[in-house]
Design an enzyme around this catalytic site. Structure first.
Site, PDB file in Angstrom:
ATOM      1  N   GLU A  54      62.974 -80.945  34.523  1.00 48.07           N
ATOM      2  CA  GLU A  54      62.918 -79.468  34.563  1.00 48.07           C
ATOM      3  C   GLU A  54      61.442 -79.028  34.526  1.00 48.07           C
ATOM      4  OE1 GLU A  54      63.900 -77.755  30.724  1.00 48.07           O
ATOM      5  OE2 GLU A  54      64.650 -75.897  31.625  1.00 48.07           O
ATOM      6  N   ASN A 114      64.749 -70.319  36.539  1.00 52.51           N
ATOM      7  CA  ASN A 114      64.460 -71.716  36.224  1.00 52.51           C
ATOM      8  C   ASN A 114      65.312 -72.532  37.203  1.00 52.51           C
ATOM      9  OD1 ASN A 114      64.184 -74.257  35.098  1.00 52.51           O
ATOM     10  ND2 ASN A 114      64.252 -73.495  32.988  1.00 52.51           N
ATOM     11  N   GLU A 150      62.371 -68.584  26.898  1.00 54.36           N
ATOM     12  CA  GLU A 150      62.973 -68.715  28.238  1.00 54.36           C
ATOM     13  C   GLU A 150      63.724 -67.453  28.645  1.00 54.36           C
ATOM     14  OE1 GLU A 150      64.831 -72.173  30.085  1.00 54.36           O
ATOM     15  OE2 GLU A 150      64.501 -73.211  28.194  1.00 54.36           O
ATOM     16  N   ASN A 201      63.605 -80.239  29.206  1.00 53.99           N
ATOM     17  CA  ASN A 201      62.497 -80.209  28.231  1.00 53.99           C
ATOM     18  C   ASN A 201      63.150 -79.856  26.905  1.00 53.99           C
ATOM     19  OD1 ASN A 201      59.459 -79.782  29.583  1.00 53.99           O
ATOM     20  ND2 ASN A 201      61.120 -79.133  30.931  1.00 53.99           N
TER      21      ASN A 201
HETATM   22  N1  CDV Z   1      64.655 -76.274  28.107  1.00 46.91           N
HETATM   23  C1  CDV Z   1      65.793 -76.143  27.380  1.00 46.91           C
HETATM   24  O1  CDV Z   1      66.790 -75.629  27.860  1.00 46.91           O
HETATM   25  N2  CDV Z   1      65.751 -76.589  26.094  1.00 46.91           N
HETATM   26  C2  CDV Z   1      66.833 -76.451  25.168  1.00 46.91           C
HETATM   27  C3  CDV Z   1      66.341 -76.324  23.753  1.00 46.91           C
HETATM   28  C4  CDV Z   1      65.800 -74.970  23.479  1.00 46.91           C
HETATM   29  C5  CDV Z   1      67.420 -76.557  22.748  1.00 46.91           C
HETATM   30  C6  CDV Z   1      67.799 -77.635  25.247  1.00 46.91           C
HETATM   31  O2  CDV Z   1      69.012 -77.380  25.273  1.00 46.91           O
HETATM   32  O3  CDV Z   1      67.368 -78.786  25.207  1.00 46.91           O
END
Ligand code: CDV
Length: 321
Positions: A54, A114, A150, A201
């Site tokens: 991502e 995203n 986000e 991530n």
């Molecule tokens: N980039 C993400 O979506 N990260 C989320 C974190 C915030 C929990 C995930 O679900 O890994």
């Protein structure tokens, strides 16, 4: 029940191309060079599809809040391929290997998503997916050690989940937080998915509830293995891991079989490639038996799934009563 088990093999050799951190000072060009090096390593191992993380072109910028969102426009792509990613598309074409790539998308009418693209072995974009489940918060939270804004930087997808014919099978996409939601896998399962690709991530410090921190790797594997098994599909989850701008993120990229078994897993938290042969026919062992959705599902018993959003709200957010 269809009962028909796997036939002649339909093997896709898939590479999970994990990245280590991307710091603020790292240029887009240096990221693309790293992606090209990973693509070549995957191609050298005979892969026909390489899955990248991502937001693979920049640092994870939602960890900072800026009042004027246009200040971070440089983190978004206005086209894909973009001038900076052209070398990656050229390398894919030269090596006859497809890829999926996550990036921040800024549309001509100013929307921010995203996004992840699926690119075939001739370097054509065959599909684009925009993240549905946007985690974190929408405004500045000054008390946090780092932001996860986000919901400020991205709108949720207006298109939902898709599955596309590619690489000799049915390929679906999801992005990071999507992997934690059973609805994601079922939406894809109901479209006959055989291979789901997912970049992520995942900070190892979950600020709203640090008691979950020690379980980050467990929860990550738990949801993807369950989603794979319950829908009889391969799932490939690929990290941007390691310590990025002082924030540690989960590595542990995985290639998972329709049985729920892990076929390949990265060992470090930097740039790394692991591969697995994914026989898409294996999906039939589950999709035509225990999880023959057409035969066994009871949609009439699941009406709340679309009528409600949570335990006390309707799908549109209004109170149940
Ligand atoms: N980039 C993400 O979506 N990260 C989320 C974190 C915030 C929990 C995930 O679900 O890994």
């Amino acid at each position: 029940m269809k009962g028909q088990l796997r036939g002649a093999p339909r093997i896709v050799r898939v590479a999970a191309a994990q990245m280590g951190p991307i710091q603020v000072s790292d240029s887009r060009e240096s990221c693309v060079q790293r992606l090209c090096a990973l693509l070549h390593r995957a191609a050298d191992q005979g892969a026909t599809l390489v899955v990248f993380p991502e937001l693979a072109l920049t640092t994870f910028f939602p960890r900072w809040f800026v009042e004027d969102i246009s200040m971070v426009d440089h983190y978004y792509e206005r086209s894909m391929p973009s001038p900076a990613t052209a070398p990656l598309f050229a390398a894919a074409r030269d090596r006859n290997i497809g890829f999926s790539l996550g990036y921040a998308e800024l549309t001509a009418d100013g929307q921010r998503f995203n996004t992840q693209v699926l690119v075939d072995q001739t370097a054509n974009v065959v599909a684009k997916y925009r993240k549905v489940h946007i985690p974190g918060h929408a405004s500045h939270e000054p008390g946090r050690a780092f932001q996860h804004a986000e919901r400020y930087y991205f709108s949720p997808s207006d298109e939902g989940f898709g599955v596309w014919s590619a690489f000799g099978g049915r390929v679906g996409m999801m992005i990071c937080n999507d992997r934690r939601w059973p609805e994601t896998y079922r939406e894809l399962g109901l479209q006959g998915v055989e291979l789901i690709v997912c970049g992520y991530n995942t900070p190892l410090n979950y600020i709203p509830d640090p008691s979950q921190d020690r379980l980050a790797g467990f929860h990550h594997a738990l949801v993807m293995q369950a989603g794979a098994y319950q829908n009889g599909t391969f799932v490939v989850g690929v990290a941007k891991g390691g310590c990025e701008e002082g924030v540690d993120s989960l590595a542990e990229s995985l290639i998972i079989a329709p049985s729920g078994e892990v076929l390949a897993k990265t060992v470090g938290n930097g740039d790394e490639v692991v591969v697995a042969d994914c026989d898409l026919e294996w999906c039939k062992n589950y999709q035509n038996t225990l999880f023959d959705l057409d035969y066994y599902r009871r949609p009439e018993a699941y009406r709340r799934h679309i009528a409600q959003r949570g335990p006390s709200t309707k799908a549109d957010g209004s109170p149940l009563r």
